[in-house]
Write a protein that holds these residues in place. Structure first.
Motif, PDB file in Angstrom:
ATOM      1  N   ALA A   7       0.861  -1.179   0.000  1.00  0.00           N
ATOM      2  CA  ALA A   7       0.000   0.000   0.000  1.00  0.00           C
ATOM      3  C   ALA A   7       0.900   1.233   0.000  1.00  0.00           C
ATOM      4  O   ALA A   7       2.073   1.170   0.386  1.00  0.00           O
ATOM      5  CB  ALA A   7      -0.928   0.014   1.209  1.00  0.00           C
ATOM      6  N   ILE A   8       0.349   2.337  -0.443  1.00  0.00           N
ATOM      7  CA  ILE A   8       1.094   3.597  -0.543  1.00  0.00           C
ATOM      8  C   ILE A   8       0.378   4.636   0.319  1.00  0.00           C
ATOM      9  O   ILE A   8      -0.852   4.618   0.441  1.00  0.00           O
ATOM     10  CB  ILE A   8       1.169   4.082  -2.002  1.00  0.00           C
ATOM     11  CG1 ILE A   8       1.799   3.012  -2.898  1.00  0.00           C
ATOM     12  CG2 ILE A   8       1.940   5.390  -2.123  1.00  0.00           C
ATOM     13  CD1 ILE A   8       1.632   3.291  -4.386  1.00  0.00           C
ATOM     14  N   VAL A  52      -6.199   6.242  -9.746  1.00  0.00           N
ATOM     15  CA  VAL A  52      -5.683   5.499  -8.592  1.00  0.00           C
ATOM     16  C   VAL A  52      -6.805   5.313  -7.567  1.00  0.00           C
ATOM     17  O   VAL A  52      -7.618   6.221  -7.348  1.00  0.00           O
ATOM     18  CB  VAL A  52      -4.500   6.252  -7.951  1.00  0.00           C
ATOM     19  CG1 VAL A  52      -3.969   5.496  -6.739  1.00  0.00           C
ATOM     20  CG2 VAL A  52      -3.379   6.470  -8.974  1.00  0.00           C
ATOM     21  N   THR A  53      -6.842   4.149  -6.922  1.00  0.00           N
ATOM     22  CA  THR A  53      -7.782   3.931  -5.825  1.00  0.00           C
ATOM     23  C   THR A  53      -7.261   4.649  -4.578  1.00  0.00           C
ATOM     24  O   THR A  53      -6.175   4.323  -4.081  1.00  0.00           O
ATOM     25  CB  THR A  53      -7.951   2.434  -5.528  1.00  0.00           C
ATOM     26  OG1 THR A  53      -8.424   1.775  -6.702  1.00  0.00           O
ATOM     27  CG2 THR A  53      -8.935   2.216  -4.388  1.00  0.00           C
ATOM     28  N   ILE A  54      -8.010   5.628  -4.105  1.00  0.00           N
ATOM     29  CA  ILE A  54      -7.555   6.478  -3.004  1.00  0.00           C
ATOM     30  C   ILE A  54      -8.521   6.374  -1.830  1.00  0.00           C
ATOM     31  O   ILE A  54      -9.742   6.481  -2.010  1.00  0.00           O
ATOM     32  CB  ILE A  54      -7.434   7.949  -3.459  1.00  0.00           C
ATOM     33  CG1 ILE A  54      -6.379   8.069  -4.569  1.00  0.00           C
ATOM     34  CG2 ILE A  54      -7.085   8.862  -2.288  1.00  0.00           C
ATOM     35  CD1 ILE A  54      -6.228   9.459  -5.139  1.00  0.00           C
ATOM     36  N   VAL A  55      -7.980   6.167  -0.650  1.00  0.00           N
ATOM     37  CA  VAL A  55      -8.752   6.148   0.589  1.00  0.00           C
ATOM     38  C   VAL A  55      -8.324   7.342   1.428  1.00  0.00           C
ATOM     39  O   VAL A  55      -7.127   7.537   1.665  1.00  0.00           O
ATOM     40  CB  VAL A  55      -8.525   4.842   1.372  1.00  0.00           C
ATOM     41  CG1 VAL A  55      -9.246   4.895   2.718  1.00  0.00           C
ATOM     42  CG2 VAL A  55      -8.991   3.639   0.552  1.00  0.00           C
ATOM     43  N   THR A  56      -9.280   8.144   1.874  1.00  0.00           N
ATOM     44  CA  THR A  56      -8.974   9.375   2.612  1.00  0.00           C
ATOM     45  C   THR A  56      -9.416   9.266   4.071  1.00  0.00           C
ATOM     46  O   THR A  56     -10.199   8.394   4.449  1.00  0.00           O
ATOM     47  CB  THR A  56      -9.671  10.581   1.971  1.00  0.00           C
ATOM     48  OG1 THR A  56     -11.089  10.360   1.984  1.00  0.00           O
ATOM     49  CG2 THR A  56      -9.213  10.779   0.533  1.00  0.00           C
ATOM     50  N   ARG A  82      -5.585   7.983  12.776  1.00  0.00           N
ATOM     51  CA  ARG A  82      -6.791   7.182  12.569  1.00  0.00           C
ATOM     52  C   ARG A  82      -6.852   6.511  11.203  1.00  0.00           C
ATOM     53  O   ARG A  82      -7.822   5.828  10.897  1.00  0.00           O
ATOM     54  CB  ARG A  82      -8.024   8.058  12.820  1.00  0.00           C
ATOM     55  CG  ARG A  82      -8.307   8.173  14.298  1.00  0.00           C
ATOM     56  CD  ARG A  82      -9.027   9.416  14.706  1.00  0.00           C
ATOM     57  NE  ARG A  82      -9.210   9.425  16.165  1.00  0.00           N
ATOM     58  CZ  ARG A  82      -8.235   9.736  17.024  1.00  0.00           C
ATOM     59  NH1 ARG A  82      -7.029  10.044  16.572  1.00  0.00           N
ATOM     60  NH2 ARG A  82      -8.462   9.719  18.332  1.00  0.00           N
ATOM     61  N   VAL A  83      -5.828   6.714  10.385  1.00  0.00           N
ATOM     62  CA  VAL A  83      -5.749   5.988   9.119  1.00  0.00           C
ATOM     63  C   VAL A  83      -5.203   4.592   9.392  1.00  0.00           C
ATOM     64  O   VAL A  83      -4.131   4.437   9.982  1.00  0.00           O
ATOM     65  CB  VAL A  83      -4.842   6.724   8.111  1.00  0.00           C
ATOM     66  CG1 VAL A  83      -4.693   5.902   6.834  1.00  0.00           C
ATOM     67  CG2 VAL A  83      -5.393   8.101   7.786  1.00  0.00           C
ATOM     68  N   ARG A  84      -5.956   3.578   9.006  1.00  0.00           N
ATOM     69  CA  ARG A  84      -5.559   2.184   9.207  1.00  0.00           C
ATOM     70  C   ARG A  84      -5.340   1.540   7.838  1.00  0.00           C
ATOM     71  O   ARG A  84      -6.216   1.585   6.984  1.00  0.00           O
ATOM     72  CB  ARG A  84      -6.635   1.399   9.960  1.00  0.00           C
ATOM     73  CG  ARG A  84      -6.997   1.962  11.329  1.00  0.00           C
ATOM     74  CD  ARG A  84      -5.870   1.760  12.349  1.00  0.00           C
ATOM     75  NE  ARG A  84      -6.340   1.930  13.731  1.00  0.00           N
ATOM     76  CZ  ARG A  84      -6.457   3.099  14.331  1.00  0.00           C
ATOM     77  NH1 ARG A  84      -6.173   4.208  13.669  1.00  0.00           N
ATOM     78  NH2 ARG A  84      -6.858   3.172  15.597  1.00  0.00           N
ATOM     79  N   PHE A 101       0.655   7.075   9.812  1.00  0.00           N
ATOM     80  CA  PHE A 101      -0.438   6.160   9.478  1.00  0.00           C
ATOM     81  C   PHE A 101      -0.138   4.783  10.082  1.00  0.00           C
ATOM     82  O   PHE A 101       1.008   4.337  10.105  1.00  0.00           O
ATOM     83  CB  PHE A 101      -0.599   6.019   7.967  1.00  0.00           C
ATOM     84  CG  PHE A 101      -1.066   7.262   7.258  1.00  0.00           C
ATOM     85  CD1 PHE A 101      -1.204   8.477   7.913  1.00  0.00           C
ATOM     86  CD2 PHE A 101      -1.371   7.214   5.904  1.00  0.00           C
ATOM     87  CE1 PHE A 101      -1.642   9.609   7.248  1.00  0.00           C
ATOM     88  CE2 PHE A 101      -1.803   8.344   5.228  1.00  0.00           C
ATOM     89  CZ  PHE A 101      -1.932   9.553   5.897  1.00  0.00           C
ATOM     90  N   ARG A 102      -1.180   4.107  10.530  1.00  0.00           N
ATOM     91  CA  ARG A 102      -1.002   2.800  11.151  1.00  0.00           C
ATOM     92  C   ARG A 102      -1.224   1.694  10.134  1.00  0.00           C
ATOM     93  O   ARG A 102      -2.060   1.818   9.241  1.00  0.00           O
ATOM     94  CB  ARG A 102      -1.959   2.652  12.332  1.00  0.00           C
ATOM     95  CG  ARG A 102      -1.691   3.677  13.424  1.00  0.00           C
ATOM     96  CD  ARG A 102      -2.602   3.504  14.609  1.00  0.00           C
ATOM     97  NE  ARG A 102      -2.333   4.514  15.629  1.00  0.00           N
ATOM     98  CZ  ARG A 102      -2.926   4.562  16.811  1.00  0.00           C
ATOM     99  NH1 ARG A 102      -3.848   3.654  17.122  1.00  0.00           N
ATOM    100  NH2 ARG A 102      -2.623   5.511  17.671  1.00  0.00           N
ATOM    101  N   THR A 103      -0.466   0.599  10.305  1.00  0.00           N
ATOM    102  CA  THR A 103      -0.557  -0.498   9.346  1.00  0.00           C
ATOM    103  C   THR A 103      -0.443  -1.834  10.045  1.00  0.00           C
ATOM    104  O   THR A 103       0.165  -1.935  11.128  1.00  0.00           O
ATOM    105  CB  THR A 103       0.535  -0.379   8.266  1.00  0.00           C
ATOM    106  OG1 THR A 103       0.424  -1.453   7.339  1.00  0.00           O
ATOM    107  CG2 THR A 103       1.930  -0.386   8.884  1.00  0.00           C
ATOM    108  N   THR A 104      -1.027  -2.859   9.444  1.00  0.00           N
ATOM    109  CA  THR A 104      -0.943  -4.207   9.988  1.00  0.00           C
ATOM    110  C   THR A 104       0.398  -4.861   9.686  1.00  0.00           C
ATOM    111  O   THR A 104       0.766  -5.857  10.299  1.00  0.00           O
ATOM    112  CB  THR A 104      -2.058  -5.086   9.399  1.00  0.00           C
ATOM    113  OG1 THR A 104      -1.959  -5.063   7.960  1.00  0.00           O
ATOM    114  CG2 THR A 104      -3.427  -4.561   9.806  1.00  0.00           C
TER     115      THR A 104
END
Length: 371
Positions: A7-8, A52-56, A82-84, A101-104
């Motif tokens: 992911a970017i 591009v698929t973008i999540v905000t 709060r971005v996961r 940003f937080r990531t698994t």
């Protein structure tokens, strides 16, 4: 080993600049990756992001913040936390927020600079920070933002710096070393060209070119003053809060244009005599973009330009961002016999293929270390 899910991330996608071009290079490298950001405004950034698929973050619901991202500063640490992101590796392009940003999975930070508003506040504001209202607000927020920023940096698995000076800044801010991976130039010379209206009459004699956001620390006003008494023209491509002020300052041989697409930008580089790069940049892609068109650059002897400009081969330096120093550098440009092929060869060493190969190697190392 199966290919990792990538992911970017990027701080906010609301403008056109070098960092956004790096993000586009990442999307080409990882075409299936989802891009995460706090704010996205399709109207004010590069059109390629529409594909591009973008999540905000939730902040993106506030229209005013999408068009005035600097006003969101007091809220961005909260929004970033709060971005996961669900991915094996998050590649976070950061100048102050996306590294939080937080990531698994694992987090690889590509750092354009530790937050200017924390560590270089005077440069960011263009004057002594304590003299302005926004400076007072930043001063009040600094203790909390600084704690958040250091926690976010400590949470990364790997840090990359976009230049030697940024690696030093990361060391000073966070206390650890970062490998330098230079960003790729963003404008290819091979695409279509489109003339800029009202500038075609300048083509016969050429013009000097500045490509820059119109912000205080960019020193565009000094480039204007450097050509005020010259016969040569100056074309400025950019937008920003100083637009009206610089338009009022500009003499007849200076023109400022904004909302320029890549076709027009290629045209502008193609017909320039030389490019002026007067700001202290973390890296600064402008000399390389000039270089792929075989154009020399007059650059400030500081920051990332020390990595991207070879004096006497691809350009000249001036020591202070003052009109008189820039004017002397332009005299050197005019007196030198430049080899366009040599300039192009130098710029080619910063191409996207080199950038992709470096990042691939780092991600492979991270996955192997994780096992």
């Amino acid at each position: 080993m199966t290919n990792p899910r990538i992911a970017i991330a990027h701080d906010y996608i609301t403008q056109r600049g070098g960092a956004e071009r790096v993000v586009l290079a990442l999307t080409r490298m990882f075409p299936d990756a989802v891009l995460y950001t706090t704010l996205y405004n399709a109207e004010t950034t590069y059109p390629e992001f529409r594909d591009v698929t973008i999540v905000t973050s939730p902040l993106n619901r506030i229209r005013f913040l999408r068009t005035h991202h600097r006003a969101a500063l007091p809220l961005l640490a909260w929004a970033s936390s709060r971005v996961r992101v669900d991915a094996d590796v998050l590649v976070a392009s950061s100048s102050g927020w996306a590294h939080g940003f937080r990531t698994t999975g694992q987090k690889l930070v590509y750092c354009h600079s530790p937050a200017r508003w924390l560590y270089r506040r005077d440069d960011y504001l263009g004057a002594d920070a304590h003299r302005s209202l926004i400076g007072w607000i930043l001063a009040a927020l600094t203790p909390a933002l600084s704690r958040w920023d250091k926690r976010a940096a400590a949470g990364a698995d790997r840090y990359l710096a976009n230049s030697t000076v940024i690696a030093e800044r990361i060391k000073n801010a966070y206390g650890f070393d970062a490998e330098v991976v230079f960003p790729p130039f963003g404008v290819s010379p091979d695409g279509l060209l489109e003339p800029l209206p009202d500038i075609e009459e300048w083509v016969a004699d050429g013009y000097y070119l500045v490509v820059s956001r119109l912000m205080p620390y960019k020193n565009v006003d000094q480039a204007i003053e450097a050509v005020r008494e010259r016969d040569h023209k100056l074309l400025i491509v950019g937008a920003g809060p100083l637009d009206a002020q610089l338009q009022a300052q500009a003499p007849d041989n200076v023109r400022i244009v904004s909302n320029v697409g890549d076709r027009q930008l290629r045209w502008a580089y193609r017909h320039a005599r030389a490019v002026i790069a007067p700001s202290f940049e973390d890296f600064g892609l402008t000399p390389l973009e000039a270089g792929v068109f075989g154009k020399p650059v007059a650059a400030l002897r500081a920051g990332g330009y020390l990595d991207s400009v070879v004096e006497g081969r691809s350009g000249v330096f001036f020591d202070e961002a003052r009109a008189a120093d820039i004017a002397r550098a332009l005299n050197e440009i005019e007196a030198h016999d430049w080899d366009a092929d040599e300039i192009i060869d130098h710029a080619a060493s910063f191409g996207e293929a080199h950038f992709h190969a470096k990042l691939d190697a780092v991600i492979d190392e991270m996955m192997n270390e994780r096992g």
